[in-house]
Structures are given as structure tokens and as C-alpha cells.
Design a protein around this motif. Structure first.
Motif, short mmCIF file in Angstrom:
data_model
loop_
_atom_site.label_atom_id
_atom_site.label_comp_id
_atom_site.label_asym_id
_atom_site.label_seq_id
_atom_site.Cartn_x
_atom_site.Cartn_y
_atom_site.Cartn_z
N THR A 105 0.84 -1.20 0.00
CA THR A 105 0.00 0.00 0.00
C THR A 105 0.87 1.25 0.00
O THR A 105 1.92 1.27 0.63
CB THR A 105 -0.93 0.04 1.24
OG1 THR A 105 -0.14 0.07 2.43
CG2 THR A 105 -1.83 -1.18 1.29
N GLY A 106 0.44 2.27 -0.74
CA GLY A 106 1.13 3.54 -0.71
C GLY A 106 1.24 4.19 -2.07
O GLY A 106 1.60 3.54 -3.05
N ASP A 107 0.94 5.48 -2.14
CA ASP A 107 1.05 6.23 -3.39
C ASP A 107 2.48 6.36 -3.87
O ASP A 107 2.73 6.61 -5.05
CB ASP A 107 0.47 7.64 -3.20
CG ASP A 107 -1.06 7.64 -3.20
OD1 ASP A 107 -1.65 6.64 -3.64
OD2 ASP A 107 -1.64 8.64 -2.74
N GLU A 108 3.44 6.20 -2.96
CA GLU A 108 4.84 6.40 -3.33
C GLU A 108 5.43 5.20 -4.05
O GLU A 108 6.52 5.30 -4.61
CB GLU A 108 5.68 6.70 -2.07
CG GLU A 108 5.95 5.50 -1.17
CD GLU A 108 4.81 5.16 -0.22
OE1 GLU A 108 5.03 4.37 0.71
OE2 GLU A 108 3.68 5.68 -0.42
N GLN A 162 8.94 9.07 -5.34
CA GLN A 162 8.61 7.68 -5.61
C GLN A 162 9.74 6.74 -5.17
O GLN A 162 10.90 7.11 -5.19
CB GLN A 162 8.35 7.46 -7.10
CG GLN A 162 7.10 8.12 -7.64
CD GLN A 162 6.88 7.81 -9.11
OE1 GLN A 162 7.83 7.55 -9.86
NE2 GLN A 162 5.62 7.83 -9.53
N ASP A 187 8.74 -0.68 -5.26
CA ASP A 187 8.15 -1.58 -4.27
C ASP A 187 9.00 -2.84 -4.15
O ASP A 187 8.98 -3.69 -5.04
CB ASP A 187 6.71 -1.95 -4.68
CG ASP A 187 6.05 -2.87 -3.68
OD1 ASP A 187 6.55 -2.97 -2.54
OD2 ASP A 187 5.03 -3.50 -4.04
N ARG A 206 -3.38 1.96 -3.83
CA ARG A 206 -3.08 3.38 -3.63
C ARG A 206 -3.68 3.85 -2.30
O ARG A 206 -4.48 3.16 -1.66
CB ARG A 206 -3.64 4.19 -4.80
CG ARG A 206 -3.00 3.81 -6.12
CD ARG A 206 -1.50 3.99 -6.07
NE ARG A 206 -0.77 3.24 -7.09
CZ ARG A 206 0.52 3.00 -7.05
NH1 ARG A 206 1.24 3.43 -6.01
NH2 ARG A 206 1.12 2.31 -8.00
N ASP A 207 -3.28 5.02 -1.87
CA ASP A 207 -3.81 5.58 -0.63
C ASP A 207 -5.23 6.09 -0.89
O ASP A 207 -5.53 7.29 -0.90
CB ASP A 207 -2.91 6.72 -0.13
CG ASP A 207 -1.59 6.21 0.41
OD1 ASP A 207 -1.59 5.08 0.95
OD2 ASP A 207 -0.58 6.90 0.30
N ASP A 208 -6.10 5.14 -1.11
CA ASP A 208 -7.49 5.40 -1.43
C ASP A 208 -8.33 4.30 -0.79
O ASP A 208 -8.08 3.10 -1.03
CB ASP A 208 -7.69 5.41 -2.95
CG ASP A 208 -9.14 5.53 -3.36
OD1 ASP A 208 -9.66 6.65 -3.38
OD2 ASP A 208 -9.76 4.47 -3.63
N ASP A 240 -9.85 1.68 -3.23
CA ASP A 240 -8.90 0.75 -3.84
C ASP A 240 -8.43 -0.29 -2.82
O ASP A 240 -8.36 -1.49 -3.11
CB ASP A 240 -7.70 1.54 -4.39
CG ASP A 240 -6.77 0.67 -5.22
OD1 ASP A 240 -7.24 -0.32 -5.82
OD2 ASP A 240 -5.56 0.98 -5.28
#
Length: 406
Positions: free
Chosen positions: A183-186, A198, A201, A225-227, A230
Motif C-alpha cells: 500500500t502507498g502512493d509512493e 517515488q 516496491d 493506492r492511498d485510497d 482501492d
């Protein structure tokens, strides 16, 4: 903070073995027997020769010597797979191959190295005792005998024994299917250039590899993503496909609420701070009957958390007995001062290189930097040195280690 043992007990209490299934031997390597297995047949099923040579009567060779060999008439040959129904009488012999059925009337094998042939006769230069070089019926296993008890993890040798005993398929606990979600936008994948902020992963690839190494069936659930939508969709889909799920990231006190909120909505989660370094933050719960292991986002913390918490729980799901869930503690000698530490109330799991020294004991030294974001030292480490709270271990002192590559 809570003791590691308390977190492990919570995990193990919720991870129950999967229901047993009959699996073909070709698919059973590494799986755990769900019940004791009994031999259907004697192994070997008939008396047979342990050597190439001649089936004889021992009494006919009582006075045999190199100077005065015994002469016997050869009345036939028995190869492996032949019926072996050639009766042997006084003064007679039957040529026999290793594994061939032993003929009636004979009671020993004169090995080929002690013989020479002349026309239809064989000359034997040494006496033999009755029973020499004969494998009796059921020497390895008797019909009805327990072959292996429940809880045995099947290796290659086990499969061969089970095949010889006529047990195919076998009752095993199927290996759990385990999903891995980052998990994570980065987070990004691939070798392309990174944009500001960025990182690639690594945790997902590492955890998928650890699962496969340990015999579990790994499923890649991708990067969420941080959503909330999702994360929820991927976790719900994962719970439908998998027996357990590992998530990476979003469990520390300072993390954004996305993962925590969704997991709290979907599962009864326990958010823990464990008295260990690294891998202090850890979350555990279940979506229905699917355990969810919330591992930290730092790469080393994620791996250590897997070793100490997720792996034992998954091994229980795979049917391993209690005494085989955790890696054993092994004594070792600290060759440097890398196991010194400051007292902070936590147990350190230090990444070390381990090797057996001339004294027959394991010796360890540091594998490199010990920060929880430094993945390379963890990758090359052979073991984790378990350093309890206190000043640590001086060079030359004794420590306990968990071998990562036994």
C-alpha cells in the motif's frame, strides 16, 4: 508495548489448520500429513536378492575355498521382474540379479565376485551363511505398519517410501494460499526512472519470495493506492481468493488512516506495538475466517515481522505441529562487538552472517547496517541474532540465533 510471545499467541490462536485433502504423491512434496499413513503392502513384497550372484544352498559351500572351490550346476537365471520360480536342489545354483525374486530351495547368495563359470557350472571360492544377501519380505515395511505419523512434512524420501508402500494419494493439509498487498502512493514497479517522491516496491517481491520459499502458494494482490476504495476492493477480492493475506505498510502510529480504517471496517483488528527491534508495529485480525497480517512498511521490519509472526501462523494453517512452527534458537559465538546495544526495553533481532567455526560452534558477525530501511544487509544475512534487553553481547560472548537458511 507488548511482549513478542503475546503477539505470537494471538496469531496462533486464530490460525487453524486447513481441512485435509487427498493429494497425489506428485503434488505432495512439502505438504504435511493430516493423519497417520499405514502401509498397504509389505515392502519388499517378496524375498529378493541384495546382490548380483548365484542363489545357492549354503550347505553346498561349507568347504569352499580358493584352492578347492565348490562346483555347482547352473540351472537357470532370474532377472529383476521375473517370477523366480526355479527350485534349487542339492548341488545346483541359479544365476540371480539384484532385486530378483529369491527362488525356493536356495537359502543364500554367493556374490558374483567369489565365482567363475565353466560351461554349465559355477565354481564358488568362499562359503556363505544361510540368509546371506537376501532381503526378506517386509524388511522395510510390513503391511499394516504405520509408515509416518500425522504432522510429518513430506520430503522427497517420504514420497518414495509412500510410493513403495502403495499409498497414493495421501491425506495432507493443503498449503495455504496467501495474498500479498502493498500500500502507498509512493510505490512504483519496474526499472523506469523514478519521479520525485517515488520508490520502487521491494516488500511485495520479498514477501512473495518468502512465501514460495516456505512452501506456501503466493498470490500477488498488487499495490493499493492511498485510497479507501482501492484498498477495500483489493482486500475483499483477496479474501475471496486466499486463505490469508499479508499487507505491507500503513500499520505504524504515524501512518495515514487509509489502511487502518479499511481494515477496521472489514476485520476485527488488533493494532500492536511489540517490544522488539525492528518490526515493532504489527496488526492482526481476520476478514471472516481469512487471517490478515498487517506488516510494517520498512523492508527489514516487514521481513522480520514475517519471520516471527506471519510464518508461524501460516505454518500452523499448513498443518505443522506446534513444535515445528518457530525456528529453533541455536547458540552461537559473537565474533565482533556488533551485538552490543543500548538498553531500551526491547529485544533486538540483529542481522548477522553465521558460519560454523573450527570449534564446531556457530560464529556470527554483523551483516552490515542495522537500520530497518536497509534491505541489503538483511538479504545477505544468514541469521538473526536474538539480543535481549540490556547491554548486549560482548565479542567472544554467547548469543542465540535464528538461522534463516538452515
Amino acid at each position: 508495548m507488548i511482549p513478542l510471545e503475546e503477539a505470537q499467541a494471538r496469531v496462533l490462536a486464530a490460525c487453524r489448520p486447513k481441512a485435509s485433502a487427498a493429494v497425489a504423491l506428485d503434488d505432495a512434496l512439502g505438504l504435511v500429513l493430516a493423519e497417520a499413513v499405514v502401509a498397504a503392502d509389505n515392502v519388499p513384497p517378496f524375498a529378493n536378492s541384495a546382490m548380483d550372484g548365484f542363489a545357492v544352498r549354503a550347505g553346498d559351500l561349507a568347504d569352499a575355498s580358493a584352492a578347492r572351490p565348490a562346483r555347482l550346476r547352473v540351472i537357470g537365471t532370474i532377472a529383476a521382474g521375473a517370477p523366480g520360480l526355479i527350485p534349487v536342489g542339492d548341488g545346483q545354483a541359479v544365476r540371480i540379479m539384484t532385486g530378483a525374486p529369491f527362488p525356493p530351495g536356495a537359502d543364500a547368495v554367493a556374490i558374483v565376485e567369489t565365482t567363475r563359470t565353466e560351461g554349465d557350472d559355477v565354481l564358488v571360492s568362499e562359503p556363505v551363511v544361510a540368509g546371506a544377501h537376501i532381503r526378506p519380505v517386509g524388511e522395510d515395511l510390513a503391511a499394516g505398519q504405520e509408515v509416518f505419523p500425522a504432522g510429518v512434512a513430506l520430503g522427497a524420501g517420504h514420497l518414495g517410501v509412500l510410493a513403495s508402500a502403495g499409498r497414493d494419494p495421501v491425506p495432507v493439509v493443503p498449503s495455504p494460499v496467501v495474498g500479498v498487498l502493498s500500500t502507498g502512493d509512493e510505490l512504483v514497479e519496474g526499472s523506469g526512472p523514478l519521479q520525485p517522491g517515488q520508490i520502487r516496491d521491494s516488500n511485495r517481491r520479498t514477501l512473495l519470495g518468502l512465501l514460495r520459499r516456505d512452501g506456501f502458494r503466493a498470490v500477488d494482490l498488487g499495490i493499493a493506492r492511498d485510497d479507501e476504495g482501492d484498498i477495500r476492493r483489493r482486500l475483499e477480492e483477496g479474501a475471496q481468493r486466499c486463505d490469508a493475506i499479508l499487507t505491507s505498510g500503513g500499520v505504524s502510529m504515524g501512518d495515514f488512516d487509509f489502511v487502518k480504517k479499511v481494515l477496521d471496517d472489514l476485520a476485527a483488528m488488533a493494532w500492536m506495538q511489540i517490544a522488539i527491534r525492528p518490526a515493532k508495529p504489527f496488526a492482526f485480525g481476520a476478514i471472516g475466517d481469512v487471517p490478515i497480517f498487517g506488516l510494517p512498511g520498512n523492508p527489514v521490519s516487514s521481513m522480520v515481522s514475517y519471520e516471527l509472526l506471519a510464518r508461524p501462523g501460516l505454518r500452523r494453517m499448513a498443518g505443522h505441529p506446534d513444535q515445528a512452527l518457530h525456528r529453533p534458537l541455536i547458540p552461537a559465538v559473537a565474533d565482533d562487538g556488533s551485538l552490543r546495544r543500548r538498553a531500551d526495553g526491547r529485544t533486538n533481532y540483529t542481522r548477522v552472517l553465521a558460519a560454523v567455526g573450527p570449534d564446531g560452534r556457530y560464529h556470527v558477525r554483523t551483516a552490515g547496517g542495522q537500520a530497518s530501511n536497509l534491505l541489503w544487509p538483511m538479504a545477505v544475512a544468514d541469521a538473526l541474532a536474538v539480543v535481549p534487553p540490556g547491554p548486549g553481547v560482548e565479542a567472544g560472548g554467547e548469543a542465540s540465533i535464528l538461522l534463516l537458511h538452515p
